[in-house]
Design an enzyme around this catalytic site. Structure first.
Site, short mmCIF file in Angstrom:
data_model
loop_
_atom_site.label_atom_id
_atom_site.label_comp_id
_atom_site.label_asym_id
_atom_site.label_seq_id
_atom_site.Cartn_x
_atom_site.Cartn_y
_atom_site.Cartn_z
N HIS A 1 76.67 -8.85 -81.83
CA HIS A 1 75.55 -9.03 -82.78
C HIS A 1 75.75 -8.25 -84.08
CE1 HIS A 1 73.60 -10.61 -79.21
NE2 HIS A 1 73.80 -9.46 -78.59
N SER B 1 79.44 -12.39 -84.95
CA SER B 1 78.30 -12.13 -84.08
C SER B 1 78.54 -12.84 -82.76
CB SER B 1 77.04 -12.67 -84.74
OG SER B 1 75.95 -11.84 -84.44
N SER C 1 71.43 -13.70 -84.08
CA SER C 1 71.24 -12.25 -84.04
C SER C 1 71.73 -11.50 -85.28
CB SER C 1 71.94 -11.67 -82.81
OG SER C 1 73.33 -11.89 -82.89
N ASP D 1 80.95 -8.82 -76.49
CA ASP D 1 79.57 -8.70 -75.97
C ASP D 1 79.20 -10.06 -75.39
OD1 ASP D 1 76.86 -8.53 -75.50
OD2 ASP D 1 76.38 -7.58 -77.41
N GLU E 1 80.54 -5.16 -73.59
CA GLU E 1 79.24 -4.52 -73.82
C GLU E 1 78.18 -4.81 -72.76
OE1 GLU E 1 78.36 -2.50 -76.26
OE2 GLU E 1 76.20 -2.65 -76.45
N ASN F 1 79.19 -1.64 -70.16
CA ASN F 1 77.81 -1.82 -69.69
C ASN F 1 77.45 -0.82 -68.60
OD1 ASN F 1 75.27 -3.50 -69.57
ND2 ASN F 1 75.97 -3.65 -67.46
N LYS G 1 74.91 3.58 -71.04
CA LYS G 1 74.67 2.26 -71.63
C LYS G 1 73.56 1.55 -70.86
CE LYS G 1 75.11 -2.08 -73.07
NZ LYS G 1 74.25 -3.14 -72.53
N ASP H 1 70.27 1.50 -72.98
CA ASP H 1 70.15 0.33 -73.87
C ASP H 1 69.38 -0.79 -73.17
OD1 ASP H 1 71.12 -2.37 -74.48
OD2 ASP H 1 72.75 -1.54 -75.65
N ASN H 2 69.85 -1.18 -71.97
CA ASN H 2 69.21 -2.30 -71.27
C ASN H 2 67.75 -1.98 -70.95
OD1 ASN H 2 72.03 -2.41 -71.18
ND2 ASN H 2 72.07 -3.63 -69.31
N CYS I 1 65.24 -2.41 -74.46
CA CYS I 1 64.34 -3.57 -74.29
C CYS I 1 62.88 -3.13 -74.28
CB CYS I 1 64.68 -4.33 -73.00
SG CYS I 1 66.28 -5.15 -73.08
N HIS J 1 71.34 -12.62 -71.71
CA HIS J 1 72.38 -12.88 -72.72
C HIS J 1 72.49 -14.34 -73.16
CE1 HIS J 1 75.77 -11.67 -75.16
NE2 HIS J 1 76.33 -12.82 -74.81
N HIS K 1 67.68 -3.65 -80.52
CA HIS K 1 67.27 -2.29 -80.15
C HIS K 1 67.37 -1.34 -81.34
CE1 HIS K 1 67.59 -3.94 -76.27
NE2 HIS K 1 68.70 -3.37 -75.83
N SER L 1 75.25 3.40 -76.60
CA SER L 1 76.09 2.26 -76.19
C SER L 1 77.40 2.24 -76.97
CB SER L 1 75.37 0.94 -76.47
OG SER L 1 74.15 0.89 -75.79
N GLN M 1 81.56 2.41 -76.50
CA GLN M 1 82.50 1.38 -76.98
C GLN M 1 83.69 2.02 -77.70
OE1 GLN M 1 83.10 -1.67 -76.61
NE2 GLN M 1 81.23 -2.77 -76.12
P1 NAI Z 1 70.68 -6.71 -63.75
O1 NAI Z 1 71.69 -7.31 -62.87
O2 NAI Z 1 70.41 -5.24 -63.71
O3 NAI Z 1 69.26 -7.43 -63.56
C1 NAI Z 1 69.08 -8.79 -63.40
C2 NAI Z 1 68.03 -8.96 -62.29
O4 NAI Z 1 67.64 -10.33 -62.23
C3 NAI Z 1 68.58 -8.59 -60.91
O5 NAI Z 1 67.75 -7.59 -60.32
C4 NAI Z 1 68.53 -9.89 -60.13
O6 NAI Z 1 68.23 -9.71 -58.76
C5 NAI Z 1 67.45 -10.66 -60.85
N1 NAI Z 1 67.53 -12.12 -60.71
C6 NAI Z 1 68.63 -12.91 -60.65
N2 NAI Z 1 68.28 -14.20 -60.52
C7 NAI Z 1 66.93 -14.23 -60.50
C8 NAI Z 1 65.97 -15.28 -60.39
N3 NAI Z 1 66.35 -16.55 -60.26
N4 NAI Z 1 64.65 -14.94 -60.40
C9 NAI Z 1 64.25 -13.65 -60.51
N5 NAI Z 1 65.12 -12.62 -60.62
C10 NAI Z 1 66.44 -12.91 -60.62
O7 NAI Z 1 71.12 -7.13 -65.25
P2 NAI Z 1 70.57 -6.49 -66.61
O8 NAI Z 1 71.46 -5.39 -67.01
O9 NAI Z 1 69.12 -6.26 -66.47
O10 NAI Z 1 70.87 -7.68 -67.62
C11 NAI Z 1 70.17 -8.91 -67.56
C12 NAI Z 1 70.61 -9.81 -68.71
O11 NAI Z 1 70.23 -9.23 -69.95
C13 NAI Z 1 72.12 -10.02 -68.81
O12 NAI Z 1 72.35 -11.34 -69.26
C14 NAI Z 1 72.54 -9.03 -69.86
O13 NAI Z 1 73.77 -9.37 -70.43
C15 NAI Z 1 71.38 -9.14 -70.82
N6 NAI Z 1 71.13 -8.00 -71.71
C16 NAI Z 1 70.38 -8.28 -72.82
C17 NAI Z 1 70.05 -7.28 -73.71
C18 NAI Z 1 69.27 -7.60 -74.92
O14 NAI Z 1 69.16 -6.75 -75.81
N7 NAI Z 1 68.69 -8.76 -75.05
C19 NAI Z 1 70.48 -5.88 -73.49
C20 NAI Z 1 71.23 -5.68 -72.27
C21 NAI Z 1 71.53 -6.71 -71.42
#
Ligand code: NAI
Length: 464
Positions: A53, A76, A81, A130, A190, A215, A220, A224-225, A229, A335, A385, A393, A397
């Site tokens: 991003h 990006s 983003s 990322d 990332e 990650n 991180k 960050d996550n 958020c 993501h 963020h 984070s 990196q």
């Molecule tokens: P995580 O693995 O810690 O959490 C995902 C959760 O979703 C798990 O607990 C899992 O059991 C649950 N899950 C899976 N399928 C499901 C369903 N069908 N219904 C309900 N729950 C379900 O992963 P994390 O770190 O929380 O990341 C989640 C996503 O967010 C990833 O795609 C990651 O790349 C992205 N992300 C986005 C950020 C942003 O700024 N927008 C920042 C960091 C990560």
């Protein structure tokens, strides 16, 4: 003079620079890294292709990588983003950057390709990724060059756009993908989704270089996550809709790190938050944090806001959206955009309210507000963020890139996390800014709990 960048407007550079100057004051980890490695320049000779991003915070990362010796080319990792003023500030310094907020998917892959095209024709030797798209671009291209039938997925419009770009590059630069793959010393990744992709490649024996999973540095994903958020989810919903959140019913799908931060974000805004989960451990955590754990089928009809945070696909389906009431706000902070079945909505009536905000009308007249066309809304509708958490984070990196560049040959073609002492170092670099004072272990205390007074303070199995 030809310019080696594609951005919205170079006249935004002054504004971008002012925000960069402010961000630097909130990114102590990156600034300390510049200080520590600015003279020795451990990344000298590194040619980094960055796909992340293109925000103000990323601009500070880019300038840190350069300060410690690297050359970079940047795009990006999401079409919505980019902060155009940040891209302009970076381009104005002569750094090749290819990113425009609202770029098309075709442009997205063209820009991803550009981060590998150096003026001297030599290949990149590191990727900073990322979500894994830059890595995937090179690896799929190399497999296609080897004659594998990887460039067909009839009917999938998004993949066809990627494949068209790969075919264009194959036609104009024979051998480009294989050459680049073979020159790469590694990738640092990332995010959760990109890391999943890397572990899958490793499992199938298809990872051609070492990878560092940034990650899963504690500093991180647990910051960050989660805390990122916690601030940026509600920011995106507010900027997109100006809706009153207090008292509303919000459903958060997923209670991992992003789900925990997102639920806290909505609760902090006064919403009544419900959570869906598939994992009993995370479901129990949600319940004991005081959230009602529900299924989306049950909760959809009464929800005002539904946010998916899972990194999984088809989490908010067309059937779920049929159950929702008029003007429910639907968004994703995971993501990729396949968490919501947006493709199935394309046949309905869309009214664009403003960039990254659409009203989608069902045949019965019921309307949904869809944020960022289902792409991650904290970066699409807001600015991602805050700097402080991104400093943690991005310090990981930079350390990962230094590790791959200076010690890459010590690693096998597998996925690694950074050692705990570096994780602790990243955290330490962020304490002063918050006025936090650490307690020092006495030798006796350290011996009693089986660590040294300098750390690491926890065993590998500790989960924070
Ligand atoms: P995580 O693995 O810690 O959490 C995902 C959760 O979703 C798990 O607990 C899992 O059991 C649950 N899950 C899976 N399928 C499901 C369903 N069908 N219904 C309900 N729950 C379900 O992963 P994390 O770190 O929380 O990341 C989640 C996503 O967010 C990833 O795609 C990651 O790349 C992205 N992300 C986005 C950020 C942003 O700024 N927008 C920042 C960091 C990560």
């Amino acid at each position: 003079m030809t310019t080696d960048y594609i951005i919205a407007d170079i006249n935004l550079a002054d504004w971008g620079r002012k925000e960069l100057d402010i961000a630097e004051t909130e990114m102590p980890g990156l600034m300390a890294t510049r200080e520590e490695f600015g003279t020795s320049k451990p990344l000298k000779g590194a040619r980094i292709s960055g796909s992340l991003h293109m925000t103000v915070q990323t601009a500070v990362l880019i300038e840190t990588l350069q300060a410690v010796g690297a050359e970079v080319r940047w795009a990006s990792c999401n079409i919505f983003s980019t902060q155009d003023h940040a891209a302009a500030a970076i381009a104005a310094t002569g750094t090749p950057v290819f990113a425009i907020k609202g770029e098309t998917l075709g442009d997205y892959w063209r820009y991803t390709d550009q981060i590998f095209q150096w003026p001297d024709g030599q290949p990149s030797n590191l990727i900073l990724d990322d979500g894994g798209d830059a890595t995937m671009y090179i690896l799929i291209g190399a497999r296609a060059e080897a004659g594998e039938d990887v460039l067909s997925n009839p009917g999938n419009e998004e993949e066809e756009i990627l494949f068209a770009q790969i075919k264009t590059r194959m036609a104009s630069s024979p051998g480009f993908f294989t050459r680049t793959r073979d020159a790469l010393k590694g990738v640092s990744e990332e995010t959760t989704t990109g890391v999943n992709r890397l572990y899958q490649l490793q499992k199938r024996g298809l990872l051609p270089f070492p990878a560092i999973n940034v990650n899963d540095s504690v500093t991180k994903s647990k910051f960050d996550n989660k805390y990122g958020c916690k601030e940026s989810l509600v920011d995106g919903i507010r900027r997109g809709t100006d809706v009153m959140m207090a008292g509303k019913v919000a459903v958060v799908c997923g209670y991992g790190d992003v789900g925990k931060g997102s639920s806290a974000s909505l609760r902090g805004a006064g919403a009544r938050v419900k959570v869906t989960e598939v994992d009993p451990i995370c479901a129990l955590q949600a319940a004991m944090d005081g959230y009602e754990v529900v299924t989306l089928e049950d909760a959809a009809p009464t929800a005002d806001i539904v946010i998916t945070t899972t990194g999984n696909k088809d989490v908010i389906t067309l059937d779920h959206m049929r159950l929702m009431k008029d003007m429910t706000i639907v968004g994703n902070i995971g993501h990729f955009d396949n968490e919501i079945q947006v493709a199935a909505l394309r046949y309905l009536k869309w009214t664009n309210v403003k960039p990254q905000v659409d009203m989608v009308e069902f045949p019965d007249g019921k309307r949904l507000i869809l944020l960022s066309e289902g792409r991650l809304l904290n970066l699409g509708n807001a600015t991602g963020h805050p700097s402080f958490v991104m400093s943690a984070s991005f310090t990981n990196q930079v350390l990962a890139q230094i590790e791959l560049w200076t010690k890459g040959s010590d690693y096998r073609n597998e996925v690694y996390t950074l050692p705990k002492h570096l994780d602790e170092k990243v955290a330490r670099l962020h304490l002063d800014k918050l006025g936090a004072k650490l307690t020092t272990l006495s030798d006796e205390q350290a011996a009693y709990i089986g660590v040294t007074p300098q750390g690491p303070y926890k065993a590998e199995h500790y989960r924070y």
